[in-house]
Write a protein that holds these residues in place. Structure first.
Motif, PDB file in Angstrom:
ATOM      1  N   SER A  30      19.199 -11.827   8.140  1.00 40.61           N
ATOM      2  CA  SER A  30      19.899 -10.973   9.108  1.00 40.61           C
ATOM      3  C   SER A  30      20.983 -10.133   8.451  1.00 40.61           C
ATOM      4  N   THR A  31      21.513 -10.589   7.318  1.00 40.15           N
ATOM      5  CA  THR A  31      22.604  -9.859   6.668  1.00 40.15           C
ATOM      6  C   THR A  31      22.148  -9.071   5.442  1.00 40.15           C
ATOM      7  N   ALA A  32      20.950  -9.355   4.947  1.00 41.77           N
ATOM      8  CA  ALA A  32      20.461  -8.656   3.752  1.00 41.77           C
ATOM      9  C   ALA A  32      20.011  -7.239   4.093  1.00 41.77           C
ATOM     10  N   GLY A  33      19.989  -6.399   3.088  1.00 46.51           N
ATOM     11  CA  GLY A  33      19.395  -5.087   3.266  1.00 46.51           C
ATOM     12  C   GLY A  33      17.909  -5.221   3.541  1.00 46.51           C
ATOM     13  N   HIS A 234       4.074   2.761  -9.767  1.00 46.85           N
ATOM     14  CA  HIS A 234       3.433   3.702  -8.848  1.00 46.85           C
ATOM     15  C   HIS A 234       3.997   3.666  -7.429  1.00 46.85           C
ATOM     16  N   CYS A 235       4.611   2.546  -7.048  1.00 49.41           N
ATOM     17  CA  CYS A 235       5.056   2.379  -5.658  1.00 49.41           C
ATOM     18  C   CYS A 235       6.523   1.988  -5.532  1.00 49.41           C
ATOM     19  N   ASN A 236       7.250   2.003  -6.655  1.00 51.34           N
ATOM     20  CA  ASN A 236       8.680   1.641  -6.610  1.00 51.34           C
ATOM     21  C   ASN A 236       8.885   0.286  -5.949  1.00 51.34           C
ATOM     22  N   PHE A 237       8.006  -0.646  -6.274  1.00 54.82           N
ATOM     23  CA  PHE A 237       8.003  -1.946  -5.607  1.00 54.82           C
ATOM     24  C   PHE A 237       9.366  -2.630  -5.622  1.00 54.82           C
ATOM     25  N   ASN A 238       9.964  -2.747  -6.801  1.00 60.12           N
ATOM     26  CA  ASN A 238      11.198  -3.515  -6.911  1.00 60.12           C
ATOM     27  C   ASN A 238      12.361  -2.859  -6.181  1.00 60.12           C
ATOM     28  N   TYR A 239      12.305  -1.553  -5.972  1.00 63.44           N
ATOM     29  CA  TYR A 239      13.374  -0.893  -5.217  1.00 63.44           C
ATOM     30  C   TYR A 239      13.437  -1.428  -3.797  1.00 63.44           C
ATOM     31  N   TYR A 240      12.294  -1.755  -3.222  1.00 60.58           N
ATOM     32  CA  TYR A 240      12.248  -2.241  -1.848  1.00 60.58           C
ATOM     33  C   TYR A 240      12.417  -3.766  -1.756  1.00 60.58           C
ATOM     34  N   PHE A 241      11.999  -4.502  -2.793  1.00 58.64           N
ATOM     35  CA  PHE A 241      11.941  -5.956  -2.707  1.00 58.64           C
ATOM     36  C   PHE A 241      13.089  -6.662  -3.417  1.00 58.64           C
ATOM     37  N   ASP A 242      13.864  -5.966  -4.208  1.00 57.79           N
ATOM     38  CA  ASP A 242      14.886  -6.603  -5.039  1.00 57.79           C
ATOM     39  C   ASP A 242      16.241  -5.942  -4.793  1.00 57.79           C
ATOM     40  N   HIS A 246      17.609  -2.270  -5.783  1.00 61.85           N
ATOM     41  CA  HIS A 246      17.898  -1.345  -4.678  1.00 61.85           C
ATOM     42  C   HIS A 246      19.279  -0.723  -4.824  1.00 61.85           C
ATOM     43  N   ALA A 247      20.178  -1.406  -5.491  1.00 63.15           N
ATOM     44  CA  ALA A 247      21.536  -0.882  -5.686  1.00 63.15           C
ATOM     45  C   ALA A 247      21.570   0.243  -6.713  1.00 63.15           C
ATOM     46  N   GLU A 248      20.499   0.387  -7.485  1.00 61.84           N
ATOM     47  CA  GLU A 248      20.430   1.456  -8.468  1.00 61.84           C
ATOM     48  C   GLU A 248      20.010   2.764  -7.804  1.00 61.84           C
ATOM     49  N   PRO A 249      20.133   3.904  -8.494  1.00 56.72           N
ATOM     50  CA  PRO A 249      19.718   5.184  -7.889  1.00 56.72           C
ATOM     51  C   PRO A 249      18.287   5.122  -7.395  1.00 56.72           C
TER      52      PRO A 249
END
Length: 255
Positions: A30-33, A234-242, A246-249
């Motif tokens: 509930s509190t995570a991005g 190809h899908c920027n997986f870690n940007y959405y899951f980590d 996600h804190a990076e540009p």
């Protein structure tokens, strides 16, 4: 204790964790991005370039970084390993996990996952799903051949992607498998493990749907580093899951 529901295909474990641990996981969710993922046709080539099935779905991933939580890793992977290691003769990974191996997700709308199966050489032989709530609808369905045809008649837009999915999996030397219209209902604190390579889909939720419904902890413990690297490329997986990534540009968006 693990109970085999379908020989060599499907297992379940009731009362998987204690209530306090589940409540803490749900609080963390509930509190995570979070990000609602719903890939459209324009994105499917990115999946193909990653060497995986081009499937559409709708769910919300919660960046709890459970794959970095030592206590929860030991709980989940330890119990999953009790079943998987005797089957695979390979211990479930416990260190340096990626988000695909252990993550949290929910349905923010009615949610769904189209008819599909994953290639075993990429995702590994088994997946697990631990339900954190009881829901109306949202069943995980393993159809028979006849059940597949009935599903495709109801959702004809999925047919071409399904035929492509069969071709992908069988080109790797893994014949498509079908169960006997097995339905797994989302029931609080039930965990299921299923063998990769059989046809399956997830039904939308029914009735009144609240935010963050059908919460689950899930993953493909034996997912390969190659798969994760390709999905990230190809899908920027870690940007959405980590959460750390996600804190990076933000990279060029996939979904």
């Amino acid at each position: 204790m693990w109970k085999e529901l379908v020989k060599n295909e499907l297992w379940e474990y009731d009362n998987f964790l204690d209530d306090n641990t589940i409540e803490q996981i749900k609080q963390n969710m509930s509190t995570a991005g979070k990000t609602e993922l719903e890939p459209g046709e324009a994105i499917l080539p990115n999946f193909r370039n990653s060497g995986v099935n081009a499937t559409t779905y709708n769910y919300t991933v919660h960046r709890t970084d459970i794959h970095r939580d030592r206590v929860l890793i030991d709980l989940y992977m330890g119990k999953v390993n009790e079943l998987m290691q005797p089957l695979t003769e390979t211990a479930v990974p416990m260190d340096n996990l990626e988000g695909l191996q252990l993550f949290t997700k929910s349905f923010s709308k009615r949610g769904w996952y189209d008819l599909h199966t994953e290639p075993i050489d990429k995702y590994g032989p088994y997946a697990f799903m631990h339900f954190l709530s009881t829901e109306q609808g949202g069943e995980l369905v393993f159809p028979s051949r006849n059940g597949v045809e009935q599903h495709l008649q109801k959702f004809p837009d999925q047919r071409s992607r399904w035929e492509e999915n069969i071709q992908l999996v069988e080109s790797k030397g893994f014949p498509m498998r079908y169960l006997d219209d097995v339905v797994v209902k989302p029931v609080y604190n039930k965990c299921v493990v299923f063998a990769i390579g059989s046809a399956h889909y997830v039904n939308p939720l029914q009735g009144e749907v609240t935010k963050d419904s059908r919460q689950v902890v899930t993953g493909w413990p034996y997912a390969t580093k190659e798969l994760i690297s390709n999905l990230d490329q190809h899908c920027n997986f870690n940007y959405y899951f980590d959460a750390q990534r996600h804190a990076e540009p933000k990279p060029e968006a996939c979904h």
